[in-house]
Enzyme design. Structure first.
Site, short mmCIF file in Angstrom:
data_model
loop_
_atom_site.label_atom_id
_atom_site.label_comp_id
_atom_site.label_asym_id
_atom_site.label_seq_id
_atom_site.Cartn_x
_atom_site.Cartn_y
_atom_site.Cartn_z
N TYR A 35 -12.00 16.30 4.08
CA TYR A 35 -11.57 17.22 5.13
C TYR A 35 -10.90 18.45 4.55
CZ TYR A 35 -6.64 15.90 4.58
OH TYR A 35 -5.38 15.71 4.08
N LYS A 150 -10.01 15.73 -1.56
CA LYS A 150 -9.26 15.78 -0.29
C LYS A 150 -9.94 14.83 0.70
CE LYS A 150 -6.95 19.10 2.76
NZ LYS A 150 -5.59 18.57 2.69
N GLU A 182 3.29 15.82 -6.54
CA GLU A 182 3.27 16.76 -5.41
C GLU A 182 3.99 16.10 -4.24
OE1 GLU A 182 -0.83 17.41 -4.15
OE2 GLU A 182 -1.31 15.31 -4.49
N LEU A 206 -3.76 17.38 -5.58
CA LEU A 206 -4.74 18.21 -4.87
C LEU A 206 -4.59 19.66 -5.35
CD1 LEU A 206 -6.79 17.95 -2.43
CD2 LEU A 206 -5.01 19.10 -1.11
C1 PLP Z 1 -1.49 15.83 -0.87
C2 PLP Z 1 -1.51 17.30 -0.61
N1 PLP Z 1 -1.15 18.14 -1.58
C3 PLP Z 1 -1.13 19.47 -1.40
C4 PLP Z 1 -1.48 20.04 -0.19
C5 PLP Z 1 -1.45 21.52 -0.02
O1 PLP Z 1 -2.75 22.05 0.01
P1 PLP Z 1 -3.06 23.37 0.81
O2 PLP Z 1 -2.11 24.40 0.31
O3 PLP Z 1 -4.46 23.70 0.45
O4 PLP Z 1 -2.86 23.07 2.25
C6 PLP Z 1 -1.87 19.20 0.86
C7 PLP Z 1 -2.27 19.80 2.14
O5 PLP Z 1 -2.51 19.17 3.10
C8 PLP Z 1 -1.89 17.80 0.65
O6 PLP Z 1 -2.25 16.96 1.64
#
Ligand code: PLP
Length: 290
Positions: A35, A150, A182, A206
């Site tokens: 997603y 993701k 993270e 991610l």
């Molecule tokens: C586990 C995780 N890390 C980092 C992010 C941040 O990613 P983004 O800046 O692309 O939303 C998300 C966003 O949902 C996430 O679920």
């Protein structure tokens, strides 16, 4: 957060309340599914290329076909935004491997992916988040070994996020082998003596799209950035800690496990990057999303 009424499912725009998929969909049975979540500012979907590059990468990593071109994804984002009244919102886009007649771990060839998207209103953040910052707690990162994909297999993230919610905190910041990975749904930036640090991309985290915006804005502002492993001790001694994620941009963490981060209030670099983020959104308003 309330979803908006119109959704997209397999080629059709329809009321979200009427959207139906098979219980044999592999997204439902196995979380065999990936997603994206992307914000829309002033009716303009943000970072479309980057989000759909990442979606294509996630699909490639799970050996699933990419069902649409970037232009088709952009069209869905624009149309879903328009049908839900435009303005500020965020879009959720999910692609599952599809349904089969049965439940087989090893999937058969030729499945038709399920493509689902819906929109949610993006309320402005509570003033207190920007004025006073948010609280976070830490926990051991107990997720799987491919966090760069993701996937909707988010049970570990869900349980970890709930830990912070249980104590009135905003996020659970995750540690592995004595180092920061993270947040449960956010990228974490650590500010140390004027440098914005983030763990390097790899299988452990991610690759965040908001993180890239932070890096872009930092370079425009002349603030040095570095992708480097960050020990737990450095996290706890940081001058500032930020969370970056699509639905909220950048937020300051001012309390970690009950202790003040730095001076215990949003720091000077946060203020600059946050203002630059707002300026950037204004600057690109009305330009083509792709
Ligand atoms: C586990 C995780 N890390 C980092 C992010 C941040 O990613 P983004 O800046 O692309 O939303 C998300 C966003 O949902 C996430 O679920």
């Amino acid at each position: 957060m309330m979803p908006l009424p119109i959704a997209y499912l397999n080629g059709d725009y329809l009321p979200l309340a009427d959207a139906r998929i098979s219980p044999l969909d592999r997204g439902f049975l196995f979380a065999d599914s990936v997603y994206e979540v992307l914000p829309v500012y002033r009716g303009r979907p943000f970072r479309v290329k980057e989000h759909f590059d990442r979606l294509a990468r996630s699909l490639g990593e799970i050996r699933a076909p990419v069902p649409k071109s970037h232009a088709e994804w952009a069209e869905i984002c624009v149309e879903l935004t328009r049908r839900n009244g435009g303005g500020d919102l965020y879009l959720y886009v999910q692609v599952t491997r599809g349904a089969e007649f049965g439940r087989n771990h090893a999937w058969p060839d030729g499945l038709v992916p399920t493509v689902f998207a819906f929109a949610t209103a993006l309320e402005p953040p509570p003033a207190a988040w920007l004025e006073r910052g948010v609280a976070a707690v830490t926990a051991a990162d107990l997720r799987w070994a491919r966090r760069d994909i993701k996937t909707t297999a988010l049970l570990a993230n869900v349980l970890l996020k709930k830990r912070s919610a249980d104590v009135g905190a905003f996020e659970t910041i995750l540690l592995e082998h004595g180092h920061l990975t993270e947040g449960s749904s956010t990228t974490v930036h650590v500010i140390e003596r004027g440098v914005i640090l983030t763990p390097p991309n790899g299988h452990e985290i991610l690759p965040g799209t908001t993180r890239d915006v932070v890096m872009l804005l930092a370079s425009r502002l002349g603030i040095p950035t570095e992708a480097a492993p960050i020990s737990e001790a450095r996290l706890r001694a940081a001058d500032e800690v930020w969370l970056a994620f699509s639905t909220r941009g950048v937020l300051p963490v001012t309390t970690l496990d009950g202790a003040a981060v730095g001076a215990g209030r949003p720091g000077p670099l946060f203020r600059r990057v946050h203002a630059a983020f707002d300026d950037y959104v204004r600057e690109i308003a009305g330009t083509p999303p792709l």
